[in-house]
Design a protein around this motif. Structure first.
Motif, PDB file in Angstrom:
ATOM      1  N   GLN A 140       0.835  -1.204   0.000  1.00 50.31           N
ATOM      2  CA  GLN A 140       0.000   0.000   0.000  1.00 50.31           C
ATOM      3  C   GLN A 140       0.868   1.252   0.000  1.00 50.31           C
ATOM      4  O   GLN A 140       0.596   2.223  -0.707  1.00 50.31           O
ATOM      5  N   ARG A 143       2.320   2.331  -3.269  1.00 48.94           N
ATOM      6  CA  ARG A 143       1.293   2.796  -4.211  1.00 48.94           C
ATOM      7  C   ARG A 143       0.886   1.717  -5.219  1.00 48.94           C
ATOM      8  O   ARG A 143       0.591   2.026  -6.377  1.00 48.94           O
ATOM      9  N   LEU A 144       0.890   0.456  -4.781  1.00 51.11           N
ATOM     10  CA  LEU A 144       0.319  -0.584  -5.619  1.00 51.11           C
ATOM     11  C   LEU A 144      -1.170  -0.308  -5.772  1.00 51.11           C
ATOM     12  O   LEU A 144      -1.795   0.230  -4.850  1.00 51.11           O
ATOM     13  N   PRO A 145      -1.792  -0.599  -6.933  1.00 53.99           N
ATOM     14  CA  PRO A 145      -3.227  -0.335  -7.101  1.00 53.99           C
ATOM     15  C   PRO A 145      -4.032  -0.849  -5.913  1.00 53.99           C
ATOM     16  O   PRO A 145      -3.910  -2.020  -5.536  1.00 53.99           O
ATOM     17  N   PRO A 146      -4.853   0.005  -5.287  1.00 58.09           N
ATOM     18  CA  PRO A 146      -5.591  -0.391  -4.080  1.00 58.09           C
ATOM     19  C   PRO A 146      -6.421  -1.660  -4.257  1.00 58.09           C
ATOM     20  O   PRO A 146      -6.553  -2.453  -3.325  1.00 58.09           O
ATOM     21  N   LEU A 147      -6.976  -1.841  -5.459  1.00 53.75           N
ATOM     22  CA  LEU A 147      -7.804  -3.023  -5.677  1.00 53.75           C
ATOM     23  C   LEU A 147      -6.981  -4.306  -5.535  1.00 53.75           C
ATOM     24  O   LEU A 147      -7.448  -5.289  -4.950  1.00 53.75           O
ATOM     25  N   LEU A 148      -5.741  -4.303  -6.044  1.00 52.72           N
ATOM     26  CA  LEU A 148      -4.890  -5.477  -5.912  1.00 52.72           C
ATOM     27  C   LEU A 148      -4.528  -5.744  -4.448  1.00 52.72           C
ATOM     28  O   LEU A 148      -4.477  -6.899  -4.006  1.00 52.72           O
ATOM     29  N   GLN A 150      -6.373  -4.933  -1.865  1.00 55.31           N
ATOM     30  CA  GLN A 150      -7.571  -5.452  -1.215  1.00 55.31           C
ATOM     31  C   GLN A 150      -7.788  -6.928  -1.551  1.00 55.31           C
ATOM     32  O   GLN A 150      -8.151  -7.729  -0.679  1.00 55.31           O
ATOM     33  N   SER A 219     -12.766   1.189  -0.966  1.00 51.64           N
ATOM     34  CA  SER A 219     -11.396   1.299  -0.487  1.00 51.64           C
ATOM     35  C   SER A 219     -11.375   1.055   1.014  1.00 51.64           C
ATOM     36  O   SER A 219     -12.305   1.420   1.725  1.00 51.64           O
TER      37      SER A 219
END
Length: 254
Positions: A140, A143-148, A150, A219
Motif C-alpha cells: 500500500q 502505491r500498488l493499485p488499491p484493488l490489488l 484489497q 477502499s
C-alpha cells in the motif's frame, strides 16, 4: 487491515532486518531480483557473490541455513525443468559424465537454476522477516493499485476459512464411508469442488453486503501509516546496491 496473520514462512525475531519498514524490504528485494536477472549467465562468479550477499542478510536476520534451505524446496519443479534443458535444446553437443548434452542447454539450465534459486531465496528471506499484514501495508505504501492490495488482503483473511470449509466437507465424506481410491471416485470429488466454490461465492457475497452496510465504498481505511527514514532506506538499499556493482563488473569482465 485488521489483525496480522502469521504464516509458516515467517520467523519472529528482533534483528535489524526485521526492524526495517516493509516497503523498503519489498523495494530492495525487487531491485535485487532485477539486477540478478540482468546479470550475464557467463559470469558464474557473480552468482556466487550474490549468494554470499544473501547469506550475509540471512545471518543478520538470524535465519538458520536449514530453515532457508527447506523453504527453497518450493522450486523443485523449476529444477526438474532445468535438468531437461541440456537434452532437449538443440545446438552444439558436448560430453558430460559420459552423456551427450547440448552446450546451449547447459547454459540455459544454469541460467534458470542460478537466477531462479537466488530470486526464491531473496523472497523467502523477505517472507521470513516480514509478517503478512506488514507486507500488505508495504504494498500500500509503494502505491500498488488499491484493488490489488484489497484482493490480496481478502485472500489472506479468508484463505483459512475456505480451507477449514474444505476440511469439514472431507470429514463429512469420510463419516459416510467415502474414500477416494480411484478414477471412479473423481465424480464425487468434482461435485465437492463445485459445492465448495458455491459456498465460497455465497460467503463472499455475504461478506461484501456486510461491508457495504458498514460504509464500505471501494477502499479500505489505512490503519497504520508506515514510514521510513533515510537511514532505513539506505540500509535496505545496501543489498541491491552491492548486487548492482557485481552486475556491472560481470558485464565489464565477460
Amino acid at each position: 487491515m485488521g489483525a496480522g496473520h502469521a504464516h509458516k514462512l515467517y520467523r519472529r525475531g528482533n534483528s535489524p532486518v526485521h526492524a526495517l519498514p516493509p516497503h523498503t524490504k519489498l523495494a530492495a528485494v525487487l531491485a535485487f531480483v532485477v539486477v540478478v536477472v540482468s546479470t550475464p549467465r557467463e559470469a558464474v562468479w557473480a552468482f556466487a557473490l550474490y549468494a554470499v550477499l544473501l547469506a550475509a542478510v540471512a545471518a543478520s536476520a538470524r535465519i538458520p541455513a536449514g530453515f532457508l534451505l527447506r523453504r527453497l524446496l518450493i522450486e523443485i519443479p523449476f529444477v526438474a525443468f532445468a535438468f531437461l534443458m541440456p537434452f532437449v535444446v538443440p545446438g552444439e553437443q558436448t560430453e558430460l559424465l559420459g552423456i551427450s548434452v547440448s552446450v546451449p542447454g547447459l547454459w540455459g539450465a544454469w541460467n534458470v537454476l542460478a537466477k531462479g534459486t537466488l530470486g526464491v531465496a531473496a523472497s523467502v528471506l523477505l517472507a521470513a522477516t516480514t509478517e503478512l499484514r506488514e507486507l500488505l501495508l508495504g504494498l500500500q505504501r509503494l502505491r500498488l493499485p488499491p484493488l490489488l492490495v484489497q484482493i490480496a488482503s481478502f485472500m489472506i483473511r479468508y484463505g483459512d476459512v475456505i480451507t477449514d470449509e474444505m476440511r469439514r466437507m472431507s470429514i463429512a465424506r469420510r463419516s459416510r464411508g467415502f474414500e477416494a481410491k480411484g478414477v471412479r471416485h473423481w465424480g464425487v470429488l468434482a461435485k465437492s469442488a463445485g459445492a465448495l466454490f458455491i459456498r465460497s461465492y455465497e460467503r463472499g457475497e455475504r461478506v461484501h453486503l456486510a461491508m457495504v452496510s458498514r460504509g464500505y465504498a471501494g477502499s479500505m481505511p489505512v490503519i497504520d501509516e508506515v514510514t521510513a527514514t533515510p537511514a532505513q532506506w539506505a540500509r535496505a538499499a545496501a543489498l541491491p546496491a552491492a548486487a548492482l556493482v557485481i552486475c556491472l563488473l560481470g558485464w565489464t569482465l565477460r
